[in-house]
Scaffold this motif. Sequence first.
Motif, mmCIF file in Angstrom:
data_model
loop_
_atom_site.group_PDB
_atom_site.id
_atom_site.type_symbol
_atom_site.label_atom_id
_atom_site.label_comp_id
_atom_site.label_asym_id
_atom_site.label_seq_id
_atom_site.Cartn_x
_atom_site.Cartn_y
_atom_site.Cartn_z
ATOM 1 N N HIS A 128 -4.619 75.996 -31.218
ATOM 2 C CA HIS A 128 -4.114 74.859 -31.452
ATOM 3 C C HIS A 128 -4.942 73.803 -31.681
ATOM 4 C CE1 HIS A 128 -0.283 76.256 -29.640
ATOM 5 N NE2 HIS A 128 -1.208 76.808 -28.664
ATOM 6 N N VAL A 129 -4.340 72.828 -32.632
ATOM 7 C CA VAL A 129 -5.019 71.762 -32.849
ATOM 8 C C VAL A 129 -4.870 70.515 -31.913
ATOM 9 C CG1 VAL A 129 -5.617 69.654 -34.565
ATOM 10 C CG2 VAL A 129 -5.286 71.986 -35.297
ATOM 11 N N VAL A 130 -5.808 70.041 -31.455
ATOM 12 C CA VAL A 130 -5.525 68.994 -30.257
ATOM 13 C C VAL A 130 -6.307 67.790 -30.493
ATOM 14 C CG1 VAL A 130 -5.990 68.862 -27.611
ATOM 15 C CG2 VAL A 130 -5.814 70.988 -28.426
ATOM 16 N N THR A 131 -5.629 66.657 -30.155
ATOM 17 C CA THR A 131 -6.041 65.201 -30.450
ATOM 18 C C THR A 131 -5.668 64.307 -29.204
ATOM 19 O OG1 THR A 131 -6.416 63.250 -32.032
ATOM 20 C CG2 THR A 131 -4.346 64.306 -31.777
ATOM 21 N N ASN A 132 -6.481 63.326 -28.939
ATOM 22 C CA ASN A 132 -6.099 62.310 -28.235
ATOM 23 C C ASN A 132 -5.729 61.003 -28.736
ATOM 24 O OD1 ASN A 132 -6.636 64.048 -26.021
ATOM 25 N ND2 ASN A 132 -8.751 63.456 -25.836
ATOM 26 N N LEU A 133 -4.722 60.424 -28.393
ATOM 27 C CA LEU A 133 -4.187 58.911 -28.892
ATOM 28 C C LEU A 133 -3.857 57.911 -27.699
ATOM 29 C CD1 LEU A 133 -1.518 60.586 -31.235
ATOM 30 C CD2 LEU A 133 -3.947 59.950 -31.760
ATOM 31 N N TYR A 134 -4.007 56.543 -28.255
ATOM 32 C CA TYR A 134 -3.953 55.793 -27.339
ATOM 33 C C TYR A 134 -2.894 54.800 -27.781
ATOM 34 C CZ TYR A 134 -8.286 57.935 -25.701
ATOM 35 O OH TYR A 134 -9.115 58.665 -25.269
ATOM 36 N N GLY A 135 -2.540 53.713 -27.048
ATOM 37 C CA GLY A 135 -1.942 52.490 -27.508
ATOM 38 C C GLY A 135 -0.541 52.544 -28.293
ATOM 39 N N SER A 136 -0.244 52.143 -29.297
ATOM 40 C CA SER A 136 0.936 52.070 -30.490
ATOM 41 C C SER A 136 0.883 53.523 -30.905
ATOM 42 C CB SER A 136 0.779 51.064 -31.393
ATOM 43 O OG SER A 136 -0.303 50.924 -32.101
ATOM 44 N N ASP A 137 -0.206 54.081 -31.302
ATOM 45 C CA ASP A 137 -0.582 55.324 -31.852
ATOM 46 C C ASP A 137 0.263 56.337 -31.085
ATOM 47 O OD1 ASP A 137 -1.799 54.389 -34.226
ATOM 48 O OD2 ASP A 137 -3.840 54.996 -33.561
ATOM 49 N N ALA A 138 -0.225 56.285 -29.740
ATOM 50 C CA ALA A 138 0.488 57.264 -28.774
ATOM 51 C C ALA A 138 2.106 57.149 -28.786
ATOM 52 C CB ALA A 138 -0.219 57.289 -27.440
ATOM 53 N N ALA A 139 2.668 56.027 -28.746
ATOM 54 C CA ALA A 139 3.869 55.649 -28.543
ATOM 55 C C ALA A 139 4.759 55.908 -29.771
ATOM 56 C CB ALA A 139 4.310 53.956 -28.470
ATOM 57 N N SER A 140 4.025 56.136 -30.905
ATOM 58 C CA SER A 140 4.710 56.450 -32.121
ATOM 59 C C SER A 140 4.929 58.101 -32.330
ATOM 60 C CB SER A 140 4.159 55.855 -33.312
ATOM 61 O OG SER A 140 2.823 56.484 -33.663
ATOM 62 N N LEU B 156 -3.024 60.001 -24.439
ATOM 63 C CA LEU B 156 -1.824 60.881 -24.752
ATOM 64 C C LEU B 156 -2.693 62.064 -25.405
ATOM 65 C CD1 LEU B 156 1.338 61.654 -24.652
ATOM 66 C CD2 LEU B 156 1.226 60.753 -26.919
ATOM 67 N N GLU B 157 -2.508 63.192 -24.897
ATOM 68 C CA GLU B 157 -3.125 64.542 -25.392
ATOM 69 C C GLU B 157 -1.879 65.080 -26.220
ATOM 70 O OE1 GLU B 157 -5.977 67.579 -23.639
ATOM 71 O OE2 GLU B 157 -4.031 67.937 -22.728
ATOM 72 N N VAL B 158 -2.202 65.579 -27.502
ATOM 73 C CA VAL B 158 -1.278 66.001 -28.456
ATOM 74 C C VAL B 158 -1.671 67.201 -28.724
ATOM 75 C CG1 VAL B 158 0.168 65.597 -30.561
ATOM 76 C CG2 VAL B 158 -0.769 63.526 -29.233
ATOM 77 N N TRP B 159 -0.870 68.366 -28.706
ATOM 78 C CA TRP B 159 -1.190 69.700 -29.072
ATOM 79 C C TRP B 159 -0.095 69.997 -30.206
ATOM 80 C CZ3 TRP B 159 -4.103 73.518 -26.298
ATOM 81 C CH2 TRP B 159 -4.647 73.022 -25.198
#
Length: 315
Positions: free
Chosen positions: A166-178, A213-216
Amino acid sequence: MPAVLKRVVVTVSAPARVQATSNTVLSAPTAGIVSGLRVVPGETVRPGQTIAHLTGPMVLTERARLAADLKSAQIRVSATTQAAAIEQQKFDEQLSTRDAIARAHAELDTARQLLVAAQAAAGSYTSLVEIGTSEPGVVTGVNAADGQYVSTGQALVTVASSRGLHVVTNLYGSDAASVTTGMKGVFLQEGTGAPVDVSVQRTSWSVIAPGQLEVWLDTAPGHSLISGTVGTVSLTASDGKRLAVPSAALILDGGIWWALVRDKGGNHRRRVIPGPSEGGWTSIRQGLAPGERVVTQDAYLLFHQDFATRYQQAD
């Protein structure tokens, strides 16, 4: 300007990496001395490949014990087989009874069961002292050295599987909320010019790093990934028209977003909850209705023009 319905496209970009759902840790199933461990981090391994062996006095002693048990079981089967044949011959000559034959065959069956158990134990121990991989992958960590004594359960090698990547990325703040499940985008691997289509499979908030937020993400059919590669993922979402106002109309005061709504009575403060922004426009999730007019020029100055009336100067 009035609040209008406008399509706001949300684009989120962040560094990403390719990894498997879980890594395989090859541990020592029994105590012993590591032998033949030659793999290094970054090396590719294939299914069924032997990574190392376990040797040493304890292993040799256990092998000898299991070999002795196997030899004893074989001798017992041979003896009970011969005894059953002799008892059958005596019965044919009317020198024995059916009960004696039944006892002889029962002892033979017991001896055969013990032989099967001894063979299984010997084979199982042989597989225990051979450390091998069951899936293809890439070595990500080596936790032991050739010639080192290891205890039962001690980790030897960590392998990242080449399946289920999988491609995994970490997001924060407004990016994570969207970010939402099913959101689509592309992944551009470092050093390549061909982007890979991806979509959000699942998200989870980190327990260790609050606000992360960890996104898979899954890749589209026909695309292949290489474990350990890095790059940049860009996600885009547009879920129809939203109520939006020019970003200049929003005022942040005391950690709360406001807008100045203008009507026949003048300007009035209105608390709002903004959403994603794009091209100088910001969507409004709550606080305004379509057609309501908001101040966009000198909004901050007008919002704080009565500052002196709300605060008393110190003596």
